[in-house]
Design an enzyme around this catalytic site. Structure first.
Site, PDB file in Angstrom:
ATOM      1  N   GLU A 170      20.368 -34.321  -7.023  1.00  0.00           N
ATOM      2  CA  GLU A 170      20.765 -35.636  -6.490  1.00  0.00           C
ATOM      3  C   GLU A 170      20.035 -36.019  -5.209  1.00  0.00           C
ATOM      4  O   GLU A 170      20.651 -36.350  -4.197  1.00  0.00           O
ATOM      5  CB  GLU A 170      22.280 -35.670  -6.282  1.00  0.00           C
ATOM      6  CG  GLU A 170      23.066 -35.426  -7.560  1.00  0.00           C
ATOM      7  CD  GLU A 170      24.574 -35.375  -7.344  1.00  0.00           C
ATOM      8  OE1 GLU A 170      25.026 -35.619  -6.210  1.00  0.00           O
ATOM      9  OE2 GLU A 170      25.297 -35.095  -8.312  1.00  0.00           O
TER      10      GLU A 170
ATOM     11  N   GLU B  45      25.248 -32.408 -17.617  1.00  0.00           N
ATOM     12  CA  GLU B  45      26.645 -32.609 -17.220  1.00  0.00           C
ATOM     13  C   GLU B  45      27.244 -33.724 -18.060  1.00  0.00           C
ATOM     14  O   GLU B  45      27.439 -34.845 -17.584  1.00  0.00           O
ATOM     15  CB  GLU B  45      26.741 -32.932 -15.724  1.00  0.00           C
ATOM     16  CG  GLU B  45      26.098 -31.888 -14.826  1.00  0.00           C
ATOM     17  CD  GLU B  45      26.216 -32.201 -13.344  1.00  0.00           C
ATOM     18  OE1 GLU B  45      27.125 -32.982 -12.965  1.00  0.00           O
ATOM     19  OE2 GLU B  45      25.408 -31.680 -12.555  1.00  0.00           O
TER      20      GLU B  45
END
Length: 380
Positions: free
Chosen positions: A163, A268
């Site tokens: 991220e 995910e």
């Protein structure tokens, strides 16, 4: 004489009955349909995995552990390899949970993923409070070398950086960028490769179906490639909704990432069935929506998932997996973020205290319609 004949006849009849029963039982068993596990069904396409928590890792949640070892062939730790838990204070490492996690994967012959080396969240406080860039960089070098080297040849793939980009495709102003500079992603990928040259190295992020963010990430990938720095895959955090992103958006993302010359991993995957208090779909954990806690409009299914929503969830998973199957040559793994609905992070994010149903197994550890749909999507 009659008594002997009667006994002999009785013996023959008894043996005959036993043979008939054995034969019938064998026939019955042969007619039973053996349902393969989920990972068995998809083994020729890509790894199928689950993110696991520490109760599973330490064997406290036996039912979830049984699901993991029987249904999946890849694992990712939810928290056990994040900096905060591995090195909470300078050079004081705690490998108890991480060692147990790796041991579980090896014991069950699984693909083992390390998540995550560099992330601005769940970072030890001492890193946030280190003012010297040189000292900060040395901590990063020590952390990556120590952790990756420990599991060299055991952990198959690492989420090296997690991220690092904003929605507009620019670098997030994280403590890593502040202390190590614009090229810190290159630096940490080099460190990871040095510590274990054979491990797959991944960049992991959410909202990559959005063109601007994806473009920023792919620009970074090209820069690494041009400089001879190893990067094997882009990890896509697929925290999606029942109707968004669209299948067209997902497919374009798959095509663009593959065209960049790297594998694609859906790292995910979960599907929220609840309304969210903002328009964006993603996983920005720093947002605060506490004002919506207790609002029944934001928690519409506290007593169970309505059948029509369960059907929608199953269809959504089916449509997504049909797309994955279409592009199986570009995808190396698909990992669900969790095992059963009860312990999904989406019960408490972005609003705490809700009841969500994003996974394939319900709160009683039973396979949902979505699971059965995915199993039946591939023929034996």
């Amino acid at each position: 004489m009659i008594q002997k004949i009667t006994r002999h006849a009785f013996t023959i009849i008894t043996i005959a009955i036993v043979c008939i029963l054995i034969s019938a039982n064998g026939l019955s068993n042969s007619n039973k349909i053996k349902i393969d596990s989920l990972s068995d069904r998809y083994k020729d396409l890509f790894h199928l995995g689950a993110a696991i928590n520490q109760d599973i890792i330490f064997g406290k949640d036996v039912q979830s552990l049984n699901i993991v070892t029987s249904e999946f062939n890849s694992i990712t730790p939810e928290n056990s390899l994040k900096w905060l838990y591995l090195q909470p204070s300078p050079n004081k490492f705690n490998f108890v949970a991480a060692d147990k996690y790796v041991e579980l994967g090896i014991k069950n012959n699984m693909n083992i993923v390390g998540h995550a080396l560099v992330w601005h969240n769940q970072l030890a406080d001492f890193m946030k409070n280190t003012s010297s860039s040189a000292a900060f960089t040395n901590h990063v070098k020590n952390h990556i070398h120590t952790v990756v080297s420990r599991y060299k040849g055991k952990i198959d793939a690492w989420d090296v950086v997690n991220e690092a980009f904003k929605e507009d495709g620019s670098l997030r102003p994280s403590v890593f960028k502040k202390q190590m500079g614009e090229n810190y992603i290159e630096d940490v990928f080099k460190l990871a490769e040095t510590a274990d040259p054979d491990a797959d190295l991944i960049y992991n992020d959410y909202n990559l179906y959005k063109p601007a963010k994806r473009a920023g990430v792919l620009k970074m990938v090209k820069k690494l490639q041009d400089n001879g720095i190893k990067i094997n895959a882009i990890g896509v955090q697929a925290h999606w909704r029942l109707k968004s992103p669209s299948l067209n958006e997902i497919e374009q993302m798959i095509l663009d990432i593959s065209a960049a010359g790297v594998d694609l991993m859906f790292t995910e995957l979960d599907i929220t069935v609840l309304p969210n208090p903002w328009e964006l779909v993603g996983a920005e954990v720093t947002r605060n929506f506490s004002k919506f806690e207790g609002d029944p409009k934001m928690d519409p299914y506290p007593n169970g998932l309505p059948k029509e929503i369960e059907i929608q969830l199953a269809k959504r998973y089916k449509d997504i997996f049909k797309l994955f199957m279409k592009h199986q040559d570009k995808i190396s793994s698909v990992t669900f973020w969790g095992v059963i609905d009860q312990y999904s992070w989406l019960n408490d994010w972005p609003i705490k205290g809700r009841t969500n149903y994003p996974l394939l197994f319900d709160r009683e550890y039973q396979p949902k319609l979505a699971y059965k749909t995915l199993v039946n999507l591939i023929e034996n």
